[in-house]
Scaffold this active site. Structure first.
Site, mmCIF file in Angstrom:
data_model
loop_
_atom_site.group_PDB
_atom_site.id
_atom_site.type_symbol
_atom_site.label_atom_id
_atom_site.label_comp_id
_atom_site.label_asym_id
_atom_site.label_seq_id
_atom_site.Cartn_x
_atom_site.Cartn_y
_atom_site.Cartn_z
ATOM 1 N N PHE A 127 0.842 -1.189 0.000
ATOM 2 C CA PHE A 127 0.000 0.000 0.000
ATOM 3 C C PHE A 127 0.884 1.249 0.000
ATOM 4 C CE2 PHE A 127 -3.096 2.996 1.952
ATOM 5 C CZ PHE A 127 -4.093 2.859 0.993
ATOM 6 N N ASP A 206 1.536 -5.788 7.239
ATOM 7 C CA ASP A 206 0.321 -4.981 7.255
ATOM 8 C C ASP A 206 -0.857 -5.928 6.992
ATOM 9 O OD1 ASP A 206 -1.826 -3.273 6.775
ATOM 10 O OD2 ASP A 206 -0.601 -1.763 5.766
ATOM 11 N N TYR A 231 -11.536 -0.590 9.797
ATOM 12 C CA TYR A 231 -12.710 -0.054 9.098
ATOM 13 C C TYR A 231 -13.055 -0.813 7.819
ATOM 14 C CZ TYR A 231 -8.912 2.658 6.868
ATOM 15 O OH TYR A 231 -7.747 3.044 6.248
ATOM 16 N N LYS A 232 -12.261 -1.821 7.477
ATOM 17 C CA LYS A 232 -12.595 -2.650 6.311
ATOM 18 C C LYS A 232 -13.397 -3.861 6.784
ATOM 19 C CE LYS A 232 -8.181 -1.324 4.163
ATOM 20 N NZ LYS A 232 -8.650 -0.190 3.352
ATOM 21 N N ARG A 385 -12.103 -3.245 -8.199
ATOM 22 C CA ARG A 385 -11.995 -4.195 -7.083
ATOM 23 C C ARG A 385 -13.396 -4.539 -6.573
ATOM 24 N NH1 ARG A 385 -8.094 -2.493 -2.435
ATOM 25 N NH2 ARG A 385 -9.772 -0.997 -2.115
#
Length: 389
Positions: A127, A206, A231-232, A385
């Protein structure tokens, strides 16, 4: 006839779904097909109740008394649940701050610990924010360190052998994402960590696109350090606090560079000199954001109740079905697959590529024919995605 066959297959999969009832625990819009839980998870209904209680009763009525009654142990309680989710011990996980801040803390601590070495290793599937943090650490604190970014040959995956080729005994730290944010490539974390340790380096993973999506066992994989967002797949809400994991054996070696009162061994003694905690709580810094922290717990509870093994089985079934649809309907229309086909090499989202990817994404979100809105996620230059959460 093909469409009818796929619809029948989907209905049969629904009938077999032992987790189907969990959908009723989330706020839903019947006019929306939501496939972006890998960016922002849905809102659990229980979160609405918890925030209402936290705001109206704890803050509104109990005021400052709520610190002792409800809030001081909130971080520790939720951290212990996340530890259960990733196979860690309760005293090895801290929740608070953002993923980037926690990555900064752990990477700084790791580089200080291995100050006699000169190389940091990552890859171009990581990321971008993770790369920025590492670049900033070199620019501001570790000018003798060199960041080596391994390039993927196809933009989708990277073999353990390709990573090991770049390892040396000058490598201080290897920082990778367990699931690549664009392609959903699922790294063989245990294998790669073993190779990292063979060369005397520390492994910092990560888990932002894997926690809550795939089963994780940091102990079996012998992970040194990890960060992840909530939050995912953990459904903690926009900007929800992140978590970090530090192996128990390293907690006296890896030091938090941001010295704040919540990392103090006795924060309410208010001594003028900083004395860090000798536990995972040393990675605290400032006062935790109670409202955002409280919102994390229902999503984690839901995952623990469902069971990560069960969730993974369902995710793989859904992904296989989607790939069947892709093969039959989309490949001939100029789409290409931007994710691994192999189940064990893929997280819980699937990426499609198309030269008109952005326009296709916008058409899915805002259809002009009155059909349901389908919300995926777009990443430049051409990645659509589709999150299976």
């Amino acid at each position: 006839m093909q469409g009818a066959a796929f619809e029948k297959q989907a209905q049969e999969l629904d009938r077999q779904d032992s987790l189907a009832s969990f959908q009723n625990r989330f706020v839903r819009d019947e006019n929306v097909i939501y496939l972006d839980g890998n960016s922002l998870g849905r809102l659990p209904l229980k979160t609405v109740d918890i925030l209402e209680k936290t705001i109206r009763h704890q803050w509104g009525n109990r005021l400052v008394r709520s610190w002792n009654e409800h809030w001081l142990d909130l971080s520790q309680r939720i951290a212990a649940k996340i530890a259960n989710l990733i196979g860690a011990q309760p005293d090895e996980v801290f929740i608070g701050d953002s993923t980037s801040v926690n990555l900064y803390k752990l990477a700084y601590g790791a580089l200080s610990y291995a100050s006699n070495k000169t190389k940091i290793l990552t890859d171009d599937l990581n990321f971008p924010s993770d790369l920025y943090i590492l670049q900033g650490l070199i620019a501001n604190h570790f000018p003798d360190m060199q960041l080596d970014i391994i390039k993927s040959h196809n933009g989708i995956d990277l073999t353990p052998e390709a990573i090991e080729e770049k390892l040396s005994f000058d490598t201080a730290l290897v920082c990778l994402s367990q699931v690549a944010y664009k392609s959903a490539y699922l790294y063989p974390m245990q294998d790669i960590t073993h190779r990292i340790h063979k060369h005397g380096a520390l492994a910092l993973w990560d888990l932002s696109h894997s926690a809550g999506a795939v089963p994780i066992d940091v102990k079996t994989a012998d992970i040194d350090l990890a960060v992840g967002c909530t939050y995912k797949y953990l459904n903690g809400g926009p900007g929800a606090p992140a978590f970090c994991y530090v192996k128990k054996e390293l907690q006296k070696e890896i030091k938090n560079p941001i010295c704040g009162w919540f990392g103090h061994r006795d924060p309410f003694a208010f001594t003028p000199s900083y004395q860090p905690s000798d536990s995972i709580s040393q990675f605290g810094t400032g006062t935790p954001g109670i409202l955002s922290l409280a919102a994390v717990e229902p999503g984690v509870d839901c995952l623990l109740e469902a069971g990560m093994t069960n969730l993974r089985v369902k995710s793989v079934k859904q992904s296989r079905f989607f790939l069947e649809l892709y093969d039959a309907l989309l490949e001939q229309e100029g789409f290409s697959l931007g994710s691994p086909r192999k189940d064990t090499a893929r997280g819980s989202h699937i990426t499609l590529q198309h030269p008109e990817g952005y326009r296709i994404t916008r058409a899915m979100i805002e259809p002009r024919d009155g059909s349901k809105s389908i919300i995926p996620d777009f990443r430049p230059p051409d990645h659509i995605r589709l999150g299976i959460a």
